[in-house]
Design a protein around this motif. Sequence first.
Motif, PDB file in Angstrom:
ATOM      1  N   ASP A  21      48.759  36.370  49.224  1.00  8.59           N
ATOM      2  CA  ASP A  21      47.891  35.678  48.273  1.00  8.59           C
ATOM      3  C   ASP A  21      48.342  35.918  46.834  1.00  8.59           C
ATOM      4  O   ASP A  21      48.340  34.995  46.011  1.00  8.59           O
ATOM      5  CB  ASP A  21      46.442  36.135  48.450  1.00  8.59           C
ATOM      6  N   GLN A  22      48.709  37.158  46.530  1.00  4.74           N
ATOM      7  CA  GLN A  22      49.171  37.470  45.177  1.00  4.74           C
ATOM      8  C   GLN A  22      50.443  36.696  44.845  1.00  4.74           C
ATOM      9  O   GLN A  22      50.609  36.188  43.728  1.00  4.74           O
ATOM     10  CB  GLN A  22      49.423  38.975  45.027  1.00  4.74           C
TER      11      GLN A  22
ATOM     12  N   LYS B 263      42.741  34.275  42.898  1.00  5.64           N
ATOM     13  CA  LYS B 263      42.441  35.478  42.102  1.00  5.64           C
ATOM     14  C   LYS B 263      40.940  35.785  42.115  1.00  5.64           C
ATOM     15  O   LYS B 263      40.545  36.950  42.170  1.00  5.64           O
ATOM     16  CB  LYS B 263      42.937  35.286  40.662  1.00  5.64           C
ATOM     17  N   LYS B 264      40.122  34.752  42.071  1.00  2.00           N
ATOM     18  CA  LYS B 264      38.676  34.962  42.102  1.00  2.00           C
ATOM     19  C   LYS B 264      38.256  35.601  43.424  1.00  2.00           C
ATOM     20  O   LYS B 264      37.426  36.513  43.455  1.00  2.00           O
ATOM     21  CB  LYS B 264      37.958  33.624  41.902  1.00  2.00           C
ATOM     22  N   ASN B 265      38.831  35.141  44.521  1.00  2.00           N
ATOM     23  CA  ASN B 265      38.467  35.661  45.843  1.00  2.00           C
ATOM     24  C   ASN B 265      38.888  37.107  46.045  1.00  2.00           C
ATOM     25  O   ASN B 265      38.323  37.810  46.892  1.00  2.00           O
ATOM     26  CB  ASN B 265      39.081  34.792  46.945  1.00  2.00           C
ATOM     27  N   SER B 266      39.869  37.551  45.294  1.00  2.77           N
ATOM     28  CA  SER B 266      40.322  38.941  45.436  1.00  2.77           C
ATOM     29  C   SER B 266      39.677  39.857  44.403  1.00  2.77           C
ATOM     30  O   SER B 266      39.985  41.044  44.327  1.00  2.77           O
ATOM     31  CB  SER B 266      41.846  39.011  45.299  1.00  2.77           C
ATOM     32  N   SER B 267      38.767  39.318  43.588  1.00  2.00           N
ATOM     33  CA  SER B 267      38.120  40.096  42.527  1.00  2.00           C
ATOM     34  C   SER B 267      36.675  40.397  42.898  1.00  2.00           C
ATOM     35  O   SER B 267      35.986  39.569  43.483  1.00  2.00           O
ATOM     36  CB  SER B 267      38.165  39.318  41.207  1.00  2.00           C
TER      37      SER B 267
ATOM     38  N   THR C   9      38.143  36.007  34.126  1.00  3.00           N
ATOM     39  CA  THR C   9      39.033  34.946  33.637  1.00  3.00           C
ATOM     40  C   THR C   9      39.421  33.949  34.725  1.00  3.00           C
ATOM     41  O   THR C   9      40.115  32.974  34.435  1.00  3.00           O
ATOM     42  CB  THR C   9      40.312  35.550  33.031  1.00  3.00           C
ATOM     43  N   TYR C  10      39.000  34.180  35.968  1.00  2.00           N
ATOM     44  CA  TYR C  10      39.457  33.344  37.090  1.00  2.00           C
ATOM     45  C   TYR C  10      38.413  32.358  37.599  1.00  2.00           C
ATOM     46  O   TYR C  10      38.629  31.719  38.623  1.00  2.00           O
ATOM     47  CB  TYR C  10      39.913  34.240  38.240  1.00  2.00           C
ATOM     48  N   ASP C  11      37.309  32.243  36.886  1.00  4.14           N
ATOM     49  CA  ASP C  11      36.246  31.365  37.351  1.00  4.14           C
ATOM     50  C   ASP C  11      35.628  30.652  36.155  1.00  4.14           C
ATOM     51  O   ASP C  11      35.332  31.291  35.130  1.00  4.14           O
ATOM     52  CB  ASP C  11      35.179  32.178  38.091  1.00  4.14           C
ATOM     53  N   GLU C  12      35.423  29.349  36.270  1.00  5.38           N
ATOM     54  CA  GLU C  12      34.937  28.561  35.140  1.00  5.38           C
ATOM     55  C   GLU C  12      33.569  29.052  34.655  1.00  5.38           C
ATOM     56  O   GLU C  12      33.347  29.210  33.454  1.00  5.38           O
ATOM     57  CB  GLU C  12      34.861  27.088  35.547  1.00  5.38           C
ATOM     58  N   ARG C  13      32.654  29.331  35.586  1.00  2.00           N
ATOM     59  CA  ARG C  13      31.319  29.784  35.204  1.00  2.00           C
ATOM     60  C   ARG C  13      31.382  31.171  34.563  1.00  2.00           C
ATOM     61  O   ARG C  13      30.682  31.445  33.581  1.00  2.00           O
ATOM     62  CB  ARG C  13      30.421  29.826  36.442  1.00  2.00           C
TER      63      ARG C  13
END
Length: 369
Positions: A60-61, A94-98, A263-267
Amino acid sequence: IYRASGNFKYAKDYINKILFIDKNNSAAHNFLSTIINYSMDSEGHLHELERVSKSANLSDQDRANIYFALGKAYEQSLEFESSVSFYKKANFIKKNSSNFSLYELSKLIEDIKLVFNQIDLSKTYKPISPKKIIFICGMPRSGSTLVEQILSSHNQVFATGENKFLSIIFNKYYLNKNELKKNQIIENINNKKANPQSEYLSNNSIKNSPYKIFTDKTLQNFYWIGFIKLFFPNSIIINTERKIKDNAFSIYKNAFNKNMGWTYDERDIVDYFRLYKDTMDYWKFKTPNFIYTLNYESLVNDTLHQIKSLLKVCNLEFDNNCLEYYKNKNTVFTTSSAQVREKISDKSVNSYKKYYLYLRNFFDSLDEL
């Protein structure tokens, strides 16, 4: 190191050596993408990125690295629909791994406000040091690296970059994990032995330097502006700002470290902007005339006047080197390392508009702020 010091030819040489050994190395490909201009790419790197993206055994990375690079490559090739699709894929991974949550940071900021509501910041509580720190804060991708590059081109100023010295000190004395030690702050105001300024100045990059004026570009220092006013009485705060939609999109299309999971998600980006603006409004109210806000678009449109005003605020005489900041050989480790080696231009102003059709909800939600 070569990229950070602006020697892009040597940086490319070493990256190509890595890729000769490991042609699918995603980190190397992503690194190379930061110093290639794909609008003039004669090296065929876009095709290499596409080839690697189709590999079946990528982690994924690895995929995130390649997708961010492809987003940039297609953006500079003016293929915006393809570009945004890769930016979205990269951010989704990146969002899913955070495990990022804004709750703890929001609570910390509110606790800080509760403490500083009790403190008169118009008073000077600590001795003034002969050394002065210019703290540059703001949102990522708002022009802060450019401002540090301009200031550190002055013959009296030394750049320390994103040194995180303050965060280390405050985590040591005033935080228990993410809980603020409220009483400790009040106690240390009049305690002569409690002087974080001395500890800060004891860092080797400052202690052993012949310079008297230093920049600190740790963006998160906006959390600590009240502490800075307390413990660094002769310091200066430069807050960099940029058109919010350009700023937000520039954040969205760049890969940041794991500590910046928002920083990886719009909301999350919108919510962090809200927190930043609310915090800065509070500090501007509590410390009038202490914070100087430098607008990126103003710097682009009236560079000479804005640099003169910036130097005046920092009590520095005009130095022509500041106009030729792009010749500054300081090492720059941020995502802006390539841009600050170029002259100021307006090419990034209103850049979000090319993506409005694809990220309309994101951009419209920023109007709330």
